[in-house]
Design a protein around this motif. Structure first.
Motif, PDB file in Angstrom:
ATOM      1  N   ALA A   1      12.595  12.088  -4.354  1.00  0.00           N
ATOM      2  CA  ALA A   1      13.760  12.004  -3.478  1.00  0.00           C
ATOM      3  C   ALA A   1      13.367  12.055  -2.006  1.00  0.00           C
ATOM      4  O   ALA A   1      14.112  11.570  -1.151  1.00  0.00           O
ATOM      5  N   VAL A   2      12.210  12.605  -1.698  1.00  0.00           N
ATOM      6  CA  VAL A   2      11.799  12.781  -0.299  1.00  0.00           C
ATOM      7  C   VAL A   2      11.628  11.436   0.425  1.00  0.00           C
ATOM      8  O   VAL A   2      12.183  11.271   1.518  1.00  0.00           O
ATOM      9  N   PRO A   3      10.894  10.449  -0.119  1.00  0.00           N
ATOM     10  CA  PRO A   3      10.786   9.167   0.603  1.00  0.00           C
ATOM     11  C   PRO A   3      12.134   8.472   0.789  1.00  0.00           C
ATOM     12  O   PRO A   3      12.363   7.838   1.821  1.00  0.00           O
ATOM     13  N   SER A   4      13.023   8.606  -0.173  1.00  0.00           N
ATOM     14  CA  SER A   4      14.346   7.980  -0.041  1.00  0.00           C
ATOM     15  C   SER A   4      15.145   8.598   1.104  1.00  0.00           C
ATOM     16  O   SER A   4      15.777   7.887   1.879  1.00  0.00           O
TER      17      SER A   4
ATOM     18  N   ASN B   1      13.932   3.996  -5.125  1.00  0.00           N
ATOM     19  CA  ASN B   1      14.462   4.638  -6.328  1.00  0.00           C
ATOM     20  C   ASN B   1      13.930   3.983  -7.599  1.00  0.00           C
ATOM     21  O   ASN B   1      13.740   4.651  -8.616  1.00  0.00           O
ATOM     22  N   GLY B   2      13.669   2.681  -7.551  1.00  0.00           N
ATOM     23  CA  GLY B   2      13.052   2.009  -8.693  1.00  0.00           C
ATOM     24  C   GLY B   2      11.647   2.532  -8.958  1.00  0.00           C
ATOM     25  O   GLY B   2      11.254   2.749 -10.109  1.00  0.00           O
ATOM     26  N   ILE B   3      10.894   2.747  -7.885  1.00  0.00           N
ATOM     27  CA  ILE B   3       9.555   3.327  -8.028  1.00  0.00           C
ATOM     28  C   ILE B   3       9.663   4.724  -8.614  1.00  0.00           C
ATOM     29  O   ILE B   3       8.896   5.095  -9.515  1.00  0.00           O
TER      30      ILE B   3
ATOM     31  N   LEU C   1       0.829  -1.201   0.000  1.00  0.00           N
ATOM     32  CA  LEU C   1       0.000   0.000   0.000  1.00  0.00           C
ATOM     33  C   LEU C   1       0.868   1.258   0.000  1.00  0.00           C
ATOM     34  O   LEU C   1       0.612   2.200  -0.758  1.00  0.00           O
ATOM     35  N   ILE C   2       1.914   1.249   0.806  1.00  0.00           N
ATOM     36  CA  ILE C   2       2.828   2.394   0.849  1.00  0.00           C
ATOM     37  C   ILE C   2       3.518   2.576  -0.497  1.00  0.00           C
ATOM     38  O   ILE C   2       3.649   3.697  -0.994  1.00  0.00           O
ATOM     39  N   ALA C   3       3.951   1.477  -1.117  1.00  0.00           N
ATOM     40  CA  ALA C   3       4.604   1.567  -2.427  1.00  0.00           C
ATOM     41  C   ALA C   3       3.642   2.115  -3.478  1.00  0.00           C
ATOM     42  O   ALA C   3       4.035   2.932  -4.325  1.00  0.00           O
ATOM     43  N   ALA C   4       2.384   1.707  -3.427  1.00  0.00           N
ATOM     44  CA  ALA C   4       1.399   2.211  -4.386  1.00  0.00           C
ATOM     45  C   ALA C   4       1.148   3.702  -4.192  1.00  0.00           C
ATOM     46  O   ALA C   4       1.053   4.457  -5.169  1.00  0.00           O
ATOM     47  N   VAL C   5       1.053   4.131  -2.950  1.00  0.00           N
ATOM     48  CA  VAL C   5       0.842   5.561  -2.668  1.00  0.00           C
ATOM     49  C   VAL C   5       2.036   6.375  -3.144  1.00  0.00           C
ATOM     50  O   VAL C   5       1.875   7.442  -3.748  1.00  0.00           O
ATOM     51  N   ILE C   6       3.236   5.882  -2.898  1.00  0.00           N
ATOM     52  CA  ILE C   6       4.437   6.593  -3.351  1.00  0.00           C
ATOM     53  C   ILE C   6       4.474   6.665  -4.869  1.00  0.00           C
ATOM     54  O   ILE C   6       4.809   7.703  -5.452  1.00  0.00           O
TER      55      ILE C   6
ATOM     56  N   PHE D   1      25.352  -4.218   9.823  1.00  0.00           N
ATOM     57  CA  PHE D   1      25.234  -4.932   8.556  1.00  0.00           C
ATOM     58  C   PHE D   1      23.781  -5.209   8.192  1.00  0.00           C
ATOM     59  O   PHE D   1      23.402  -5.145   7.025  1.00  0.00           O
ATOM     60  N   SER D   2      22.945  -5.506   9.174  1.00  0.00           N
ATOM     61  CA  SER D   2      21.526  -5.704   8.868  1.00  0.00           C
ATOM     62  C   SER D   2      20.885  -4.379   8.470  1.00  0.00           C
ATOM     63  O   SER D   2      20.037  -4.329   7.569  1.00  0.00           O
ATOM     64  N   ALA D   3      21.302  -3.292   9.117  1.00  0.00           N
ATOM     65  CA  ALA D   3      20.782  -1.971   8.746  1.00  0.00           C
ATOM     66  C   ALA D   3      21.258  -1.574   7.357  1.00  0.00           C
ATOM     67  O   ALA D   3      20.501  -0.975   6.582  1.00  0.00           O
ATOM     68  N   LEU D   4      22.493  -1.914   7.019  1.00  0.00           N
ATOM     69  CA  LEU D   4      23.027  -1.609   5.692  1.00  0.00           C
ATOM     70  C   LEU D   4      22.268  -2.390   4.619  1.00  0.00           C
ATOM     71  O   LEU D   4      21.926  -1.839   3.563  1.00  0.00           O
ATOM     72  N   THR D   5      21.971  -3.651   4.899  1.00  0.00           N
ATOM     73  CA  THR D   5      21.185  -4.454   3.963  1.00  0.00           C
ATOM     74  C   THR D   5      19.792  -3.867   3.789  1.00  0.00           C
ATOM     75  O   THR D   5      19.304  -3.733   2.663  1.00  0.00           O
ATOM     76  N   LEU D   6      19.162  -3.510   4.892  1.00  0.00           N
ATOM     77  CA  LEU D   6      17.843  -2.886   4.846  1.00  0.00           C
ATOM     78  C   LEU D   6      17.887  -1.581   4.061  1.00  0.00           C
ATOM     79  O   LEU D   6      17.005  -1.306   3.245  1.00  0.00           O
ATOM     80  N   LEU D   7      18.921  -0.797   4.275  1.00  0.00           N
ATOM     81  CA  LEU D   7      19.066   0.477   3.577  1.00  0.00           C
ATOM     82  C   LEU D   7      19.236   0.269   2.068  1.00  0.00           C
ATOM     83  O   LEU D   7      18.575   0.940   1.266  1.00  0.00           O
ATOM     84  N   LEU D   8      20.088  -0.665   1.680  1.00  0.00           N
ATOM     85  CA  LEU D   8      20.320  -0.909   0.254  1.00  0.00           C
ATOM     86  C   LEU D   8      19.072  -1.438  -0.444  1.00  0.00           C
ATOM     87  O   LEU D   8      18.717  -0.972  -1.533  1.00  0.00           O
ATOM     88  N   VAL D   9      18.385  -2.383   0.179  1.00  0.00           N
ATOM     89  CA  VAL D   9      17.178  -2.950  -0.435  1.00  0.00           C
ATOM     90  C   VAL D   9      16.075  -1.904  -0.486  1.00  0.00           C
ATOM     91  O   VAL D   9      15.421  -1.713  -1.516  1.00  0.00           O
ATOM     92  N   GLY D  10      15.865  -1.201   0.615  1.00  0.00           N
ATOM     93  CA  GLY D  10      14.812  -0.185   0.659  1.00  0.00           C
ATOM     94  C   GLY D  10      15.053   0.950  -0.316  1.00  0.00           C
ATOM     95  O   GLY D  10      14.127   1.390  -1.018  1.00  0.00           O
TER      96      GLY D  10
END
Length: 94
Positions: free
Chosen positions: A30-33, A66-68, A12-17, A52-61
């Motif tokens: 750029a604001v959501p990123s 940015n793809g959206i 739902l959040i991805a659709a709204v964005i 490292f888990s935060a870095l993974t979360l950051l890269l995936v998110g």
């Protein structure tokens, strides 16, 4: 059940964005990123999350956000191009 609810909330959040990126100015993507990066930084600092888990979360998110943003920019570009072609066709028919 909570995993399904989290997945639906994320979709739902991805659709709204995506919709907001299509109709708001180009810089809005750029604001959501930036907000997501601040949120991950907040989690690392105040909740002692593993780096490292935060870095993974950051890269995936960030790649998802940015793809959206890029897909909505492409859709906007195609829409403008179609409008221009339609206007040229109308000018030629007159």
């Amino acid at each position: 059940m909570s995993d399904f609810k989290g997945l639906m909330m994320g979709m739902l959040i991805a659709a709204v964005i995506y919709l907001a990126d299509r109709y708001l100015p180009k810089w809005f993507g750029a604001v959501p990123s930036v907000l997501f990066a601040v949120l991950v930084g907040y989690l690392v600092i105040f909740y002692n999350t593993s780096f490292f888990s935060a870095l993974t979360l950051l890269l995936v998110g960030e790649s998802i956000l940015n793809g959206i943003w890029l897909s909505s920019l492409d859709a906007r570009k195609k829409k403008v191009q179609q409008e221009l072609e339609r206007m040229k066709a109308q000018d030629l028919s007159e």
